[in-house]
Design a protein around this motif. Sequence first.
Motif, PDB file in Angstrom:
ATOM      1  N   VAL A   1       1.009  17.073  -6.952  1.00  6.92           N
ATOM      2  CA  VAL A   1      -0.152  16.627  -6.177  1.00  6.92           C
ATOM      3  C   VAL A   1      -0.768  15.382  -6.812  1.00  6.92           C
ATOM      4  O   VAL A   1      -1.087  14.406  -6.117  1.00  6.92           O
ATOM      5  CB  VAL A   1      -1.190  17.769  -6.070  1.00  6.92           C
ATOM      6  N   ILE A   2      -0.935  15.391  -8.131  1.00  7.94           N
ATOM      7  CA  ILE A   2      -1.528  14.240  -8.813  1.00  7.94           C
ATOM      8  C   ILE A   2      -0.638  13.005  -8.656  1.00  7.94           C
ATOM      9  O   ILE A   2      -1.124  11.887  -8.414  1.00  7.94           O
ATOM     10  CB  ILE A   2      -1.772  14.569 -10.298  1.00  7.94           C
ATOM     11  N   SER A   3       0.673  13.204  -8.764  1.00  9.75           N
ATOM     12  CA  SER A   3       1.602  12.084  -8.581  1.00  9.75           C
ATOM     13  C   SER A   3       1.491  11.518  -7.168  1.00  9.75           C
ATOM     14  O   SER A   3       1.459  10.295  -6.976  1.00  9.75           O
ATOM     15  CB  SER A   3       3.037  12.560  -8.851  1.00  9.75           C
ATOM     16  N   ALA A   4       1.391  12.405  -6.174  1.00 15.10           N
ATOM     17  CA  ALA A   4       1.279  11.960  -4.782  1.00 15.10           C
ATOM     18  C   ALA A   4      -0.041  11.233  -4.535  1.00 15.10           C
ATOM     19  O   ALA A   4      -0.090  10.235  -3.805  1.00 15.10           O
ATOM     20  CB  ALA A   4       1.411  13.159  -3.840  1.00 15.10           C
ATOM     21  N   ILE A   5      -1.124  11.729  -5.146  1.00 22.96           N
ATOM     22  CA  ILE A   5      -2.426  11.071  -5.000  1.00 22.96           C
ATOM     23  C   ILE A   5      -2.335   9.631  -5.500  1.00 22.96           C
ATOM     24  O   ILE A   5      -2.810   8.694  -4.843  1.00 22.96           O
ATOM     25  CB  ILE A   5      -3.513  11.842  -5.772  1.00 22.96           C
ATOM     26  N   ARG A   6      -1.732   9.457  -6.658  1.00 26.61           N
ATOM     27  CA  ARG A   6      -1.611   8.106  -7.227  1.00 26.61           C
ATOM     28  C   ARG A   6      -0.847   7.186  -6.268  1.00 26.61           C
ATOM     29  O   ARG A   6      -1.231   6.038  -6.038  1.00 26.61           O
ATOM     30  CB  ARG A   6      -0.910   8.169  -8.583  1.00 26.61           C
ATOM     31  N   GLN A   7       0.237   7.673  -5.720  1.00 26.35           N
ATOM     32  CA  GLN A   7       1.035   6.861  -4.804  1.00 26.35           C
ATOM     33  C   GLN A   7       0.244   6.505  -3.552  1.00 26.35           C
ATOM     34  O   GLN A   7       0.271   5.355  -3.105  1.00 26.35           O
ATOM     35  CB  GLN A   7       2.315   7.614  -4.429  1.00 26.35           C
ATOM     36  N   LYS A   8      -0.475   7.487  -3.005  1.00 15.57           N
ATOM     37  CA  LYS A   8      -1.201   7.255  -1.757  1.00 15.57           C
ATOM     38  C   LYS A   8      -2.387   6.310  -1.966  1.00 15.57           C
ATOM     39  O   LYS A   8      -2.686   5.468  -1.104  1.00 15.57           O
ATOM     40  CB  LYS A   8      -1.673   8.593  -1.176  1.00 15.57           C
ATOM     41  N   MET A   9      -3.065   6.427  -3.094  1.00 19.34           N
ATOM     42  CA  MET A   9      -4.185   5.529  -3.368  1.00 19.34           C
ATOM     43  C   MET A   9      -3.696   4.102  -3.619  1.00 19.34           C
ATOM     44  O   MET A   9      -4.284   3.131  -3.125  1.00 19.34           O
ATOM     45  CB  MET A   9      -4.991   6.032  -4.568  1.00 19.34           C
ATOM     46  N   THR A  10      -2.629   3.967  -4.362  1.00 20.05           N
ATOM     47  CA  THR A  10      -2.062   2.631  -4.620  1.00 20.05           C
ATOM     48  C   THR A  10      -1.606   1.994  -3.318  1.00 20.05           C
ATOM     49  O   THR A  10      -1.796   0.796  -3.102  1.00 20.05           O
ATOM     50  CB  THR A  10      -0.892   2.740  -5.614  1.00 20.05           C
ATOM     51  N   ALA A  11      -1.026   2.794  -2.428  1.00 28.47           N
ATOM     52  CA  ALA A  11      -0.550   2.275  -1.144  1.00 28.47           C
ATOM     53  C   ALA A  11      -1.691   1.747  -0.284  1.00 28.47           C
ATOM     54  O   ALA A  11      -1.480   0.882   0.577  1.00 28.47           O
ATOM     55  CB  ALA A  11       0.210   3.365  -0.393  1.00 28.47           C
ATOM     56  N   GLN A  12      -2.915   2.239  -0.515  1.00 30.56           N
ATOM     57  CA  GLN A  12      -4.077   1.762   0.244  1.00 30.56           C
ATOM     58  C   GLN A  12      -4.830   0.652  -0.488  1.00 30.56           C
ATOM     59  O   GLN A  12      -5.954   0.310  -0.119  1.00 30.56           O
ATOM     60  CB  GLN A  12      -5.021   2.929   0.541  1.00 30.56           C
TER      61      GLN A  12
END
Length: 620
Positions: A148-159
Motif C-alpha cells: 500500500v505504501i509503495s502504491a501511494i508513493r507511485q500514485k502521488m508522484t504520478a499526480q
Amino acid sequence: MHRYRSHTCGQLRAADVDTDVRLSGWLHNRRNLGGILFIDLRDHYGLVQLVVRPDTAANEALSSISKETVVRIDGRVIARGADNVNPELPTGEIEVEVADVEVLGAADPLPFTVFPEDGVGEERRLEYRFLDLRRERMHRNIMLRSAVISAIRQKMTAQGFNELATPILSATSPEGARDFLVPSRLHAGKFYALPQAPQQFKQLLMIAGFDRYFQIAPCFRDEDARADRSPGEFYQLDVEMSFVEQEDVFGVIEKVMTELFEEFGGGRHVTSPFPRIPFREAMLKYGSDKPDLRAQLELRDVSHIFEGSGFKAFADKHVRALAVPDTADQPRKFFDQLGEFASLQGAKGLAWVRIGEDAKLTGPIAKFLNHEDVEKLITEVQGKPGTSIFFGAGEFDEVSKIMGAVRVEAAKRTGHFEEGVFRFCWIVDFPMFERNEDTGQIEFSHNPFSMPQGGLEALETKDPLDILAWQYDIVCNGVELSSGAIRNHEPDVMYKAFALAGYDRDEVEREFGGMLRAFHFGAPPHGGIAPGVDRIVMLLADEPNIRETIAFPLNGNAQDLLMGAPSEVDEARLRELHLSVRKPPQVKKAETSEKAETSEKAEKADKAEKTAAEAEKPAE
C-alpha cells in the motif's frame, strides 16, 4: 551452488521436476506417515513440502528438531502423485526429496504455536512479536502495508507531487494532543518535541515554492490507545498543495483512495464520487461526524413534535427518531435486544413505537401521542405500515452518540446494511470554534491553522460559534482517515483567529514565530490533508484493531513489551541531560512500601542468622 539457497520456498513448480535444489527456511509443520516424514518448509515467499525417506541421516535429524528451527536442505524436486496435488498451494504439484540437512538456527520450546495459529493473548503476542509476525495473517498484513505504501508513493508522484522530508526534532505545537518531549543536552532546561504532524513545516514548504508536497510521515502523540489509534507513533500520507481550493484537494485524494481501495480491497466496491456532508447535517442524520454510510438508515430530529408535550420523558429535550422499515414481523426480542445495545452506549432505555396497517401506533409510548402528534411523526420520518420508530432523548451530543450507534446496529440486524463495499464521504463545514464546557471559553474546534469561511470579515462581525472553517474530514465505513483544511496564510487573519481563542499577539508570535515570519514574505493560498496509513491498511485488511497492521506496535498502555520501553535511565545520563525524576506519590508510596518490606525481610534474616549463631556457640 549458493551457500543457503538456489530457490525460495514459494518458487518451485512442475517445470522444476528432476532439478537439484537447495532451500532454507523455518520448519513450519511435520507429519510422520509410516516412517516417512512430510515437512512443510516456510520462508518469506511461501511454503514447500519436503519428503524425507526412512533410514536416512536427514530423517533422523528432522524427526527430532522442534518447529520453527531454521534449516538448510539439499534435495531433488519430484512430482506429486495425482491424488496428492494441493491446488491451494502454488507449490502444490511438487515436493522435494531431502538428501541432506543442516540446522542453521535452533529453536527453543515456543511460547505459542506459529502453526496452527491458536489463540493467544495480545500481551504475549507483543512480547514475542517476532514469532507473531511469522504467522500467516500477520505476515500478510505487514506485506499488504508495504504494498500500500509503495502504491501511494507511485500514485502521488504520478499526480506531480514531490516527496520531501520534514524534521523529527522540532518545537512543540498545539495539535490537540500531548507532545513527546526530548531533553536537550546542549541547552539546559529546554526540550525538543517530536512532531504530532509536520503541519507547520509542510506549510513552510508551500511558502518556499515547492507547490506539491507529500510524505509518508511519522507522527508522535502521547495519547491513549483505541481500536483505531495506536499510542505513541503512527504514519500518515501527509499532503500539501499550493494555489488550491477545497475541491482541488478532494480531487487528488479521491483519485488516490479510489485506486488504492480498488487495487487492494479484495473485490470490494468503492462508491464514487464521495458525497460532501456538512458537519451539522452529519450529526443530525447519522449522530456522528464519521458516519458509516453502509447503514442505510437516517435519524430525524423530532424535538418539535414533543415540545411542551405531556410526555415528561421527552418534553423540552432534544429528541431523535430512527425509522426502521419492514420490521412488522420482528419479535419482541428484537426490540429488547436493541434496547440492551442502547443501554451499553449509555442510554437509560430505548423508547419505540410501530406503525400498523391503519397508521395507528403500537408500542410502549404510543399512548402518550395524540392523533396530531402521530400524523406529524409519521410524516417526519416518512414512515409506512410495518415501520418501527426508535427514540433517544436528552442533550444533543449524548443523543447523537447513542442514536448514531443504534442506527448502525439496527441496520445490521434488519438487512439495511450494505456489505462488501467501501463507502467514503467528506465531512465539510466544521465550526471554526467551540465553547469549552468546563471553562466557558472559546476554543478552536479543529485545526487552528485553518482559514475561516469569510476570512477576516467573518472573524470581526460574526458570533465565533457561527463561523465555519474550510476544514474537512475524509471518512470510510465509519472510520475517520484524516482531517484537513485550506490553511490560513494571512497574518492579520491568524492574529484575529487566535485572539478569539484567547491567545494574545505576543503568545502567537512566541509559539508560531517561524510561520508568521514566512507569511510576511509572500505566502500562497494552500491546503492539505493527511490520511492515516495505519487506518487505511486496517480497513483493507478488514482488521478490527490497528495494532494488527503495525509490525512493532506499543500495547494499550503505551509499552513495548519486546524491547522493554519505556525504561528507566541511570543517574549519570539524567545529570548529562540536566534532569531529575519526580515520581507521582503513589509510585513513591509503593517504593517506600517495597523498601520497608525489604528492610523487614533483612531484619528477619539478621535475627535468624544471630539465632543460628547463638545456637552454634559451644556451651560454657
